[in-house]
Design a protein around this motif. Sequence first.
Motif, short mmCIF file in Angstrom:
data_model
loop_
_atom_site.label_atom_id
_atom_site.label_comp_id
_atom_site.label_asym_id
_atom_site.label_seq_id
_atom_site.Cartn_x
_atom_site.Cartn_y
_atom_site.Cartn_z
N PRO A 1 -5.34 1.94 -7.88
CA PRO A 1 -4.14 1.13 -8.02
C PRO A 1 -4.21 -0.10 -7.12
O PRO A 1 -4.79 -0.04 -6.04
N GLN A 2 -3.65 -1.18 -7.60
CA GLN A 2 -3.72 -2.43 -6.83
C GLN A 2 -2.44 -3.22 -6.97
O GLN A 2 -1.69 -3.04 -7.92
N THR A 3 -2.22 -4.09 -6.01
CA THR A 3 -1.14 -5.05 -6.16
C THR A 3 -1.73 -6.43 -5.96
O THR A 3 -2.69 -6.60 -5.23
N LYS A 4 -1.16 -7.39 -6.64
CA LYS A 4 -1.57 -8.78 -6.44
C LYS A 4 -0.33 -9.63 -6.34
O LYS A 4 0.63 -9.42 -7.08
N ARG A 5 -0.38 -10.56 -5.42
CA ARG A 5 0.77 -11.41 -5.22
C ARG A 5 0.55 -12.74 -5.92
O ARG A 5 -0.52 -13.34 -5.79
N ASP A 6 1.55 -13.17 -6.64
CA ASP A 6 1.50 -14.48 -7.25
C ASP A 6 1.94 -15.46 -6.19
O ASP A 6 3.12 -15.53 -5.84
N ILE A 7 1.01 -16.21 -5.65
CA ILE A 7 1.36 -17.03 -4.49
C ILE A 7 2.28 -18.19 -4.84
O ILE A 7 2.91 -18.76 -3.97
N ARG A 8 2.39 -18.53 -6.12
CA ARG A 8 3.30 -19.61 -6.48
C ARG A 8 4.75 -19.17 -6.32
O ARG A 8 5.61 -19.93 -5.93
N THR A 9 5.02 -17.91 -6.68
CA THR A 9 6.41 -17.48 -6.75
C THR A 9 6.78 -16.35 -5.80
O THR A 9 7.95 -16.07 -5.61
N GLY A 10 5.79 -15.68 -5.22
CA GLY A 10 6.09 -14.55 -4.34
C GLY A 10 6.30 -13.24 -5.09
O GLY A 10 6.61 -12.22 -4.49
N ARG A 11 6.12 -13.29 -6.42
CA ARG A 11 6.25 -12.04 -7.16
C ARG A 11 4.98 -11.21 -6.94
O ARG A 11 3.92 -11.74 -6.61
N GLN B 1 0.83 -1.20 0.00
CA GLN B 1 0.00 0.00 0.00
C GLN B 1 0.87 1.25 0.00
O GLN B 1 0.58 2.23 -0.69
N ALA B 2 1.97 1.20 0.75
CA ALA B 2 2.87 2.35 0.80
C ALA B 2 3.47 2.63 -0.57
O ALA B 2 3.57 3.78 -1.00
N MET B 3 3.84 1.58 -1.29
CA MET B 3 4.39 1.76 -2.64
C MET B 3 3.36 2.38 -3.57
O MET B 3 3.67 3.28 -4.35
N LEU B 4 2.11 1.89 -3.45
CA LEU B 4 1.06 2.44 -4.30
C LEU B 4 0.83 3.91 -3.98
O LEU B 4 0.64 4.73 -4.88
N HIS B 5 0.86 4.23 -2.70
CA HIS B 5 0.65 5.63 -2.32
C HIS B 5 1.75 6.51 -2.88
O HIS B 5 1.48 7.58 -3.44
N ASP B 6 2.97 6.07 -2.76
CA ASP B 6 4.10 6.83 -3.29
C ASP B 6 3.97 7.03 -4.80
O ASP B 6 4.13 8.13 -5.31
N ALA B 7 3.68 5.93 -5.49
CA ALA B 7 3.57 6.00 -6.95
C ALA B 7 2.43 6.94 -7.34
O ALA B 7 2.59 7.80 -8.21
N ALA B 8 1.30 6.80 -6.65
CA ALA B 8 0.14 7.61 -7.00
C ALA B 8 0.36 9.09 -6.67
O ALA B 8 -0.17 9.96 -7.34
#
Lengths: 318, 62
Positions: free
Chosen positions: A242-252, A219-226
């Motif tokens: 803005p959103q982030t999603k985590r790929d749970i298979r790889t941690g990306r 959330q902090a990254m999104l706030h900074d970017a926004a």
Amino acid sequence: MEYGGAIGLGLLAGILARVLMLRSDYRQYPTYPHGYSTHLFMGIFAALAGAVTIPALLENEWTAVTFFLLVAEQFRSIRGMERDSLKALEDNELVPRGTEYIENIARVFETRYYIVIVVAAATALGATKQSPLMGVILGAVVFMWGAVLTRVETIGETVEVRAAPVVVRGSDVWVGDIHIFSVGLKESQEFIRERALGAILTPKNDEGRDTLASQGQRQAMLHDAASILGVRRDVDSPEFAPQTKRDIRTGRVAVYVVPMDRDEGLLLEMLRRAPVLESARGRARFMRLGYSGKRNPRAGRKRIGGNHPEGGLGSDHR
Amino acid sequence: MEVTIQKVVLAAITDDLSKVSGVPAFLAKDDASRQTKAMYLSRILQGAVHDLGDGVLIVVKH
């Protein structure tokens, strides 16, 4: 006034330290004139408290210790003050900072006052015991030491940030190979196709993986970017948030934004420069236990289990 | 502190009312009118529109 010079010098050094730490960039909020003045005046009090302590102690005035503790208590409330004012703004932010980021900022502000006090005290000590020059040197050394201690790690150090295309397939929005969400409105789908930007964050090591797992960090990254790129949304269009999603298979982690200013390079730079929150710092570095179970414990901290973009869970993954 | 409802299906727009139950549902036979209705509802309710496929759109507050 035997100690007048030393106190004056300590006071000046303390104020200077506060002014130097008052620099404002996109991460801190007090760009407002009043926020600035508040911290400047509080800085003067902190510097005074620090500068007076040394001569008082040298004169065997032990009551000074009591007063010093009282002062420290006062500056502890700075954290609360910052937290409250940022929380009050939070409800109406289009992209909120999140509680973890607020807590982090508040902690930084509190710490800065302690540095001011110590710098002022060190300067006064040097000036009393030897010469004003010694005071200045001592003050500068303590200031540097404070700066080193409070150095903030950035995301770019443990995470690789790359641009990724935002693809709208049917009603699904993807950033690279990570699914973000589904948008039902055709109009919005078109809008996203034209204007959205995406990035994929790949952890370079276990610390990076832990950092990216933290929701507060994301959330902090999104706030900074926004805050730099702007957001193309209003309260009634949550699909452009803005959103982030985590790929749970790889941690990306995939980052999705619909910015006002569609500058891909800037987005990547903002993400790389986002501060790693204290609460989100990878704990892997403090844990030796986890490594002993691995096939090759000497593989080191840089080893990444299943974080390869194409890979699923690697056999080494904890 | 403001209290809001989150993660709730506020309304559904469907081509057949038998596909939806338990939430306010709006009937719209063709795709274009479903889209328009969904757009209005999402703006009014400040929710996001998601496509469940099979002619059903839902408005969800996140």
